[in-house]
Design a protein around this motif. Structure first.
Motif, PDB file in Angstrom:
ATOM      1  N   ARG A 278      -8.392   6.547 -15.297  1.00 26.32           N
ATOM      2  CA  ARG A 278      -9.517   5.846 -15.930  1.00 26.32           C
ATOM      3  C   ARG A 278      -9.141   5.382 -17.330  1.00 26.32           C
ATOM      4  NH1 ARG A 278     -12.724   9.762 -13.130  1.00 26.32           N
ATOM      5  NH2 ARG A 278     -12.542  11.221 -14.879  1.00 26.32           N
ATOM      6  N   ALA A 279      -8.494   6.258 -18.082  1.00 25.44           N
ATOM      7  CA  ALA A 279      -8.123   5.912 -19.454  1.00 25.44           C
ATOM      8  C   ALA A 279      -7.123   4.769 -19.507  1.00 25.44           C
ATOM      9  CB  ALA A 279      -7.559   7.141 -20.160  1.00 25.44           C
ATOM     10  N   ALA A 280      -6.235   4.717 -18.493  1.00 25.08           N
ATOM     11  CA  ALA A 280      -5.191   3.679 -18.466  1.00 25.08           C
ATOM     12  C   ALA A 280      -5.647   2.407 -17.754  1.00 25.08           C
ATOM     13  CB  ALA A 280      -3.944   4.231 -17.788  1.00 25.08           C
ATOM     14  N   GLY A 281      -6.835   2.431 -17.182  1.00 23.86           N
ATOM     15  CA  GLY A 281      -7.319   1.251 -16.464  1.00 23.86           C
ATOM     16  C   GLY A 281      -6.591   0.998 -15.160  1.00 23.86           C
ATOM     17  N   LEU A 282      -6.109   2.064 -14.520  1.00 26.99           N
ATOM     18  CA  LEU A 282      -5.399   1.915 -13.245  1.00 26.99           C
ATOM     19  C   LEU A 282      -6.418   1.891 -12.100  1.00 26.99           C
ATOM     20  CD1 LEU A 282      -2.369   4.335 -13.799  1.00 26.99           C
ATOM     21  CD2 LEU A 282      -2.349   1.825 -13.804  1.00 26.99           C
ATOM     22  N   ASP A 283      -7.050   0.737 -11.920  1.00 27.81           N
ATOM     23  CA  ASP A 283      -8.107   0.613 -10.915  1.00 27.81           C
ATOM     24  C   ASP A 283      -7.573   0.665  -9.490  1.00 27.81           C
ATOM     25  OD1 ASP A 283      -9.923   0.307 -12.996  1.00 27.81           O
ATOM     26  OD2 ASP A 283      -9.750  -1.874 -12.995  1.00 27.81           O
ATOM     27  N   ASN A 284      -6.272   0.489  -9.328  1.00 26.38           N
ATOM     28  CA  ASN A 284      -5.679   0.497  -7.981  1.00 26.38           C
ATOM     29  C   ASN A 284      -5.142   1.864  -7.585  1.00 26.38           C
ATOM     30  OD1 ASN A 284      -3.494   0.477  -9.786  1.00 26.38           O
ATOM     31  ND2 ASN A 284      -2.166  -0.554  -8.299  1.00 26.38           N
ATOM     32  N   LEU A 285      -5.414   2.888  -8.379  1.00 28.33           N
ATOM     33  CA  LEU A 285      -4.962   4.246  -8.078  1.00 28.33           C
ATOM     34  C   LEU A 285      -6.177   5.110  -7.741  1.00 28.33           C
ATOM     35  CD1 LEU A 285      -2.369   6.315 -10.131  1.00 28.33           C
ATOM     36  CD2 LEU A 285      -4.391   7.370  -9.132  1.00 28.33           C
TER      37      LEU A 285
ATOM     38  N   GLN B 196       0.867  -1.171   0.000  1.00 29.66           N
ATOM     39  CA  GLN B 196       0.000   0.000   0.000  1.00 29.66           C
ATOM     40  C   GLN B 196       0.914   1.234   0.000  1.00 29.66           C
ATOM     41  OE1 GLN B 196      -3.362  -0.115   0.063  1.00 29.66           O
ATOM     42  NE2 GLN B 196      -3.731  -2.272   0.537  1.00 29.66           N
ATOM     43  N   ALA B 197       0.728   2.110  -0.965  1.00 29.51           N
ATOM     44  CA  ALA B 197       1.625   3.259  -1.108  1.00 29.51           C
ATOM     45  C   ALA B 197       0.835   4.562  -1.149  1.00 29.51           C
ATOM     46  CB  ALA B 197       2.471   3.121  -2.373  1.00 29.51           C
ATOM     47  N   LEU B 198       1.530   5.639  -0.807  1.00 29.01           N
ATOM     48  CA  LEU B 198       0.958   6.987  -0.899  1.00 29.01           C
ATOM     49  C   LEU B 198       1.968   7.882  -1.603  1.00 29.01           C
ATOM     50  CD1 LEU B 198      -1.026   9.035   1.651  1.00 29.01           C
ATOM     51  CD2 LEU B 198       1.105  10.021   0.786  1.00 29.01           C
ATOM     52  N   GLU B 199       1.485   8.648  -2.565  1.00 29.70           N
ATOM     53  CA  GLU B 199       2.320   9.681  -3.174  1.00 29.70           C
ATOM     54  C   GLU B 199       1.832  11.031  -2.672  1.00 29.70           C
ATOM     55  OE1 GLU B 199       4.038  11.391  -7.417  1.00 29.70           O
ATOM     56  OE2 GLU B 199       2.320  10.027  -7.447  1.00 29.70           O
ATOM     57  N   TYR B 200       2.760  11.827  -2.140  1.00 26.39           N
ATOM     58  CA  TYR B 200       2.401  13.142  -1.617  1.00 26.39           C
ATOM     59  C   TYR B 200       2.867  14.214  -2.584  1.00 26.39           C
ATOM     60  CZ  TYR B 200       1.579  16.973   1.589  1.00 26.39           C
ATOM     61  OH  TYR B 200       1.099  18.124   2.153  1.00 26.39           O
ATOM     62  N   GLY B 201       1.948  15.069  -2.987  1.00 22.92           N
ATOM     63  CA  GLY B 201       2.268  16.060  -4.012  1.00 22.92           C
ATOM     64  C   GLY B 201       2.320  15.414  -5.379  1.00 22.92           C
ATOM     65  N   CYS B 202       1.313  14.609  -5.692  1.00 19.46           N
ATOM     66  CA  CYS B 202       1.358  13.771  -6.898  1.00 19.46           C
ATOM     67  C   CYS B 202       1.157  14.546  -8.183  1.00 19.46           C
ATOM     68  CB  CYS B 202       0.307  12.672  -6.807  1.00 19.46           C
ATOM     69  SG  CYS B 202      -1.397  13.299  -6.780  1.00 19.46           S
ATOM     70  N   GLY B 203       0.585  15.759  -8.099  1.00 19.15           N
ATOM     71  CA  GLY B 203       0.307  16.492  -9.328  1.00 19.15           C
ATOM     72  C   GLY B 203      -0.611  15.703 -10.239  1.00 19.15           C
ATOM     73  N   THR B 204      -0.253  15.618 -11.497  1.00 15.47           N
ATOM     74  CA  THR B 204      -1.048  14.864 -12.469  1.00 15.47           C
ATOM     75  C   THR B 204      -0.640  13.401 -12.563  1.00 15.47           C
ATOM     76  OG1 THR B 204       0.435  15.455 -14.283  1.00 15.47           O
ATOM     77  CG2 THR B 204      -1.428  16.943 -13.866  1.00 15.47           C
ATOM     78  N   GLY B 205       0.198  12.948 -11.644  1.00 11.81           N
ATOM     79  CA  GLY B 205       0.552  11.532 -11.587  1.00 11.81           C
ATOM     80  C   GLY B 205       1.626  11.099 -12.561  1.00 11.81           C
TER      81      GLY B 205
ATOM     82  N   LEU C  78      -2.299   2.551  -4.731  1.00 11.22           N
ATOM     83  CA  LEU C  78      -1.629   3.833  -4.597  1.00 11.22           C
ATOM     84  C   LEU C  78      -2.673   4.906  -4.302  1.00 11.22           C
ATOM     85  CD1 LEU C  78       0.763   5.784  -4.767  1.00 11.22           C
ATOM     86  CD2 LEU C  78       0.413   5.890  -7.250  1.00 11.22           C
ATOM     87  N   LEU C  79      -2.506   5.582  -3.168  1.00 12.18           N
ATOM     88  CA  LEU C  79      -3.309   6.747  -2.834  1.00 12.18           C
ATOM     89  C   LEU C  79      -2.511   7.972  -3.252  1.00 12.18           C
ATOM     90  CD1 LEU C  79      -5.826   7.988  -1.525  1.00 12.18           C
ATOM     91  CD2 LEU C  79      -4.600   7.937   0.659  1.00 12.18           C
ATOM     92  N   ALA C  80      -2.967   8.647  -4.294  1.00 14.35           N
ATOM     93  CA  ALA C  80      -2.253   9.795  -4.857  1.00 14.35           C
ATOM     94  C   ALA C  80      -2.857  11.072  -4.287  1.00 14.35           C
ATOM     95  CB  ALA C  80      -2.345   9.774  -6.377  1.00 14.35           C
ATOM     96  N   CYS C  81      -2.038  11.834  -3.543  1.00 15.25           N
ATOM     97  CA  CYS C  81      -2.539  12.998  -2.805  1.00 15.25           C
ATOM     98  C   CYS C  81      -1.891  14.280  -3.290  1.00 15.25           C
ATOM     99  CB  CYS C  81      -2.249  12.835  -1.307  1.00 15.25           C
ATOM    100  SG  CYS C  81      -2.995  11.363  -0.580  1.00 15.25           S
TER     101      CYS C  81
END
Length: 214
Positions: A88-95, A48-57, A70-73
């Motif tokens: 959504r476009a990339a199918g990243l269901d875990n983000l 389980q990961a978190l990105e802080y300051g993820c911007g547009t990923g 991944l919780l992108a914050c």
């Protein structure tokens, strides 16, 4: 002062979110940082990961397929809206995304195996305080991976860019801050070197990746 600076950052990043990914320099930088994290940290499919300051990923979307979740914050809803559409476009269901400003808000109750950020620390007035918060958010043995500018003369950002709290960092000082926050196994390396040309002059800006464990 911190609240005003972060509100300035939120407004600026909301206003430029739609065009953020158009910059070849930003895309190259994100690729270098993502590759450096993957090389330095033993990413696990159950993490389980978190990105802080993820911007547009730009970084997180490259690492998400190697993680369970991944919780992108970010403090910018505009940036997160762009990332939501990309995921959504990339199918990243875990983000999944969340508006979060750790300088003003309580951290999530969840504990993470990895917390990472890229080019976020120089917008944070009190970096040692943030490192203490990140330490508390990690599971025992969890990793932190932080990328940002080496100390520079202020030339990386245009003079009119608001919300910049630091002109990069000395790696030794950041190492001391990590140690004071309780981190161990601290290691730093160069993840990427950005190139900027202004007024006909080209300058190189090394970007470090520093990793540590709780």
């Amino acid at each position: 002062m911190s609240s005003l600076l972060q509100e300035t950052n939120r407004q600026r990043f909301d206003s430029i979110a739609a065009d953020w990914d158009d910059s070849p320099m930003r895309r190259a930088m994100a690729g270098g940082v993502a590759a450096a994290i993957a090389a330095a940290v033993p990413l696990q499919a159950q993490w389980q990961a978190l990105e802080y300051g993820c911007g547009t990923g730009l970084v997180g979307a490259q690492l998400a397929p190697r993680l369970r979740h991944l919780l992108a914050c970010d403090l910018s809803p505009g940036m997160l809206a762009v990332l939501d559409e990309k995921a959504r476009a990339a199918g990243l269901d875990n983000l999944h995304t969340r508006v979060l400003d750790l300088t003003r808000e309580a951290p999530p109750a969840q504990r993470f195996d990895l917390i990472f950020s890229s080019m976020t620390l120089h917008h944070i007035p009190d970096v040692p305080a943030l490192l203490r918060i990140l330490h508390g958010m990690l599971a025992e043995g969890g990793w932190v991976a932080l990328a940002d500018l080496d100390a520079e003369d202020g030339g990386f950002h245009n003079p009119d860019v608001p919300g910049v709290a630091h002109h990069g960092f000395e790696r030794a000082e950041l190492t001391c801050w990590l140690q004071a926050a309780g981190f161990r196994d601290i290691s730093a390396r160069t993840a990427h070197t950005a190139e900027k040309t202004r007024a006909g002059k080209t300058a190189l800006y090394p970007i470090f990746l520093i990793t540590a464990r709780r």
